[in-house]
Design an enzyme around this catalytic site. Structure first.
Site, mmCIF file in Angstrom:
data_model
loop_
_atom_site.group_PDB
_atom_site.id
_atom_site.type_symbol
_atom_site.label_atom_id
_atom_site.label_comp_id
_atom_site.label_asym_id
_atom_site.label_seq_id
_atom_site.Cartn_x
_atom_site.Cartn_y
_atom_site.Cartn_z
ATOM 1 N N GLY A 50 -0.332 -3.710 3.919
ATOM 2 C CA GLY A 50 -1.014 -2.419 3.875
ATOM 3 C C GLY A 50 -0.321 -1.437 4.774
ATOM 4 O O GLY A 50 0.714 -0.855 4.444
ATOM 5 N N SER A 51 -0.871 -1.288 5.962
ATOM 6 C CA SER A 51 -0.358 -0.299 6.908
ATOM 7 C C SER A 51 1.013 -0.689 7.455
ATOM 8 O O SER A 51 1.761 0.167 7.921
ATOM 9 C CB SER A 51 -1.358 -0.162 8.056
ATOM 10 O OG SER A 51 -2.670 -0.115 7.541
ATOM 11 N N GLY A 84 -5.553 -2.852 8.539
ATOM 12 C CA GLY A 84 -5.218 -1.712 9.386
ATOM 13 C C GLY A 84 -5.057 -2.062 10.853
ATOM 14 O O GLY A 84 -4.873 -1.182 11.689
ATOM 15 N N GLY A 136 -3.239 -7.313 8.090
ATOM 16 C CA GLY A 136 -2.567 -7.424 9.384
ATOM 17 C C GLY A 136 -1.118 -7.852 9.330
ATOM 18 O O GLY A 136 -0.488 -8.049 10.359
ATOM 19 N N LYS A 158 -8.232 0.630 -5.275
ATOM 20 C CA LYS A 158 -9.431 0.055 -4.660
ATOM 21 C C LYS A 158 -10.699 0.781 -5.084
ATOM 22 O O LYS A 158 -10.713 2.011 -5.213
ATOM 23 C CB LYS A 158 -9.333 0.161 -3.133
ATOM 24 C CG LYS A 158 -8.271 -0.700 -2.487
ATOM 25 C CD LYS A 158 -8.323 -0.520 -0.971
ATOM 26 C CE LYS A 158 -7.085 -1.062 -0.277
ATOM 27 N NZ LYS A 158 -7.004 -2.516 -0.276
ATOM 28 N N ASP A 177 0.844 -1.195 0.000
ATOM 29 C CA ASP A 177 0.000 0.000 0.000
ATOM 30 C C ASP A 177 0.879 1.244 0.000
ATOM 31 O O ASP A 177 1.797 1.349 0.820
ATOM 32 C CB ASP A 177 -0.851 0.061 1.280
ATOM 33 C CG ASP A 177 -2.115 -0.773 1.170
ATOM 34 O OD1 ASP A 177 -2.279 -1.472 0.155
ATOM 35 O OD2 ASP A 177 -2.929 -0.722 2.107
#
Lengths: 187, 293
Positions: free
Chosen positions: B234-235, B152, B213, B80, B23
């Site tokens: 992602g994060s 997230g 995650g 997205k 991301d």
């Protein structure tokens, strides 16, 4: 035993196709994995990612180059880019195993990816096969001792340079064995 | 509607195997991701951890921001759209995004239906918590499946749950008799052919990736060992203290997922990972994975 470079990409499909030809295969992740194999496949995937992972081990680049002096290498898509003499992009390394120049993603982004019916230049018409071009590169220049073995829309899409073969398309996505057989024979 | 391009769409998913999809929210992050060896980037305005913290309606990212990232890197760029929002998907396709993530991370636009994905030239990836959800998405035209996990959260527990569920359900129907397969197809609300494929091949018909995650090289290794063919982070990267080093470490961990010494080397010099959330402390109605079925 044929090795398949397994740093990133669809190496598993190549293992399957080699199996269809009766070849045992082995995943290659480091220079020492090249020791006991008789040929190597450099698969499709992201050439920038593979570059990063090849460069991680300073011996890897030279090991593949010296392997290519005596053993055949087949490269598809990203594999062709890495094998090229030059692809004019500082983000990817060029092994210079085949005397061609290539351009990355030359057909455009994924919405321009396509399937095509191909046939070998010197094969019989019955030998036609379908292959996928996925964000494919183009061969922009072919050296004088390089044999073009497949053409699509007036562009060379598969070449043979000595014992090495490289394609801009993916024969392995459709379990097509014709290109692998040409490079490594069958058992 | 027939989908002549389905194999070509799945083809790109095949090329992303053994890789990391990261991301990114701007050009600078996209370049760091590419230089670190990402196989693809997901362009979005806010990473899931911030979407979670900010609240409000979360929509498709600004096309201008996506375009800047497309121009900055040469690897595939994903983006997205909201679940069921086929007009957002049409815009992303017009922008020539390489993969569209119909994602539970954004606020759903349709609570009953996902996008009918077959008519699109651009491939779609969708999240799933179990085999039924995965096959329903594939039936609609998804060319790649990823676990939903809990985006997230920086907590791997939900991605593990979803991957184990999918893998165990595949095991369960492998080589089942016709009667069982018929019951399964009714239970999962998908055609018998899809269930038959899973039974015959011991896998779903498209690549199966992990998401939701993942924060460390060991998380990536865990998901690969559980059966994932690639990972989305992602994060986990840009919420850590050392994005560049962490990105490269996770790339190495995916390639060498079954070699603990390599995971050790990759993890060795990293600073702190993102803080992360305990799932039981997230209010039920804020769980992103419950969006879409």
């Amino acid at each position: 035993m044929i090795g398949v470079l397994a740093l990133q990409g669809n190496f598993s499909s190549h293992v399957k196709v080699l199996g269809l030809l009766g070849h045992n295969s082995k995943l290659v992740k480091s220079p020492k994995d090249l020791d006991d194999i008789d040929g190597l496949v450099i698969p499709g995937g992201e050439s920038t990612t593979m570059t990063k992972l090849i460069n991680r081990d300073e011996k890897f680049f030279e090991s593949i180059q010296s392997f290519s002096k005596n053993q055949p290498i087949l490269g598809t898509c990203a594999g062709l880019i890495l094998m090229s003499k030059d692809s004019f992009d500082s983000k990817v390394i060029n092994l210079g195993i085949i005397d061609i120049e290539s351009t990355r993603n030359a057909y455009g982004r994924q919405v321009h990816s396509f399937d095509a019916e191909l046939s070998l230049e010197h094969g019989s018409k019955n030998d036609s096969f379908k292959a996928s071009f996925i964000r494919a590169p183009k061969i922009s220049k072919v050296g004088k001792n390089v044999e073009v073995i497949c053409i699509h829309d007036d562009f060379p899409v598969a070449i043979k340079d000595g014992m090495h073969i490289a394609t801009t398309f993916h024969p392995e996505l459709k379990n097509e064995t014709i290109i692998h057989k040409l490079c490594f024979g069958d058992k | 509607m027939s989908d002549n391009n389905f194999k070509v769409k799945v083809g790109l998913a095949e090329m992303l195997k053994g890789g990391v999809i990261m991301d990114v929210t701007n050009v600078e992050q996209a370049k760091i991701a590419e230089e670190s060896g990402a196989a693809s980037v997901m362009a979005l305005e806010r990473i899931p951890a911030d979407i979670r913290a900010d609240g409000g309606v979360s929509r498709m990212s600004n096309p201008h921001m996506i375009k800047e990232i497309q121009d900055a890197v040469s690897i595939p760029v994903m983006a997205k759209c909201r679940i069921g929002h086929f007009a957002e998907a049409q815009v992303l396709q017009a922008l020539e995004v390489d993969f569209i993530d119909e994602s539970e991370v954004l606020t759903p636009a349709d609570e009953d239906h996902h996008i009918y994905k077959h008519p699109f030239k651009a491939p779609f990836v969708c999240g799933a918590r179990n085999l039924g959800e995965a096959l329903r998405r594939i039936h609609e035209g998804a060319a790649m499946i990823r676990t939903k996990g809990e985006a997230g959260s920086g907590n791997i527990v939900e991605a593990v749950r979803h991957m184990k569920m999918i893998v165990s359900e595949i095991e369960e129907i492998k080589n089942s008799n016709e009667k069982t397969l018929k019951e399964k197809s009714e239970e999962m609300r998908v055609p018998i052919e899809l269930v038959q494929y899973v039974s015959d091949n011991g896998k779903i018909p498209v690549p199966n990736f992990a998401a939701g995650g993942i924060a460390t090289p060991a998380d990536a290794s865990l998901m690969m060992q559980l059966g994932a063919e690639s990972v989305f982070v992602g994060s986990g990267i840009f919420k850590s203290e050392d994005p560049k080093e962490r990105a490269y470490a996770i790339v190495q961990a995916v390639t060498n997922f079954d070699n603990p010494k390599e995971i050790l080397t990759a993890s060795y010099k990293l600073k702190d990972a993102m803080k992360g959330l305990e799932i039981s402390e997230i209010p039920e109605e804020q769980l992103l994975q419950k969006r879409g079925d």
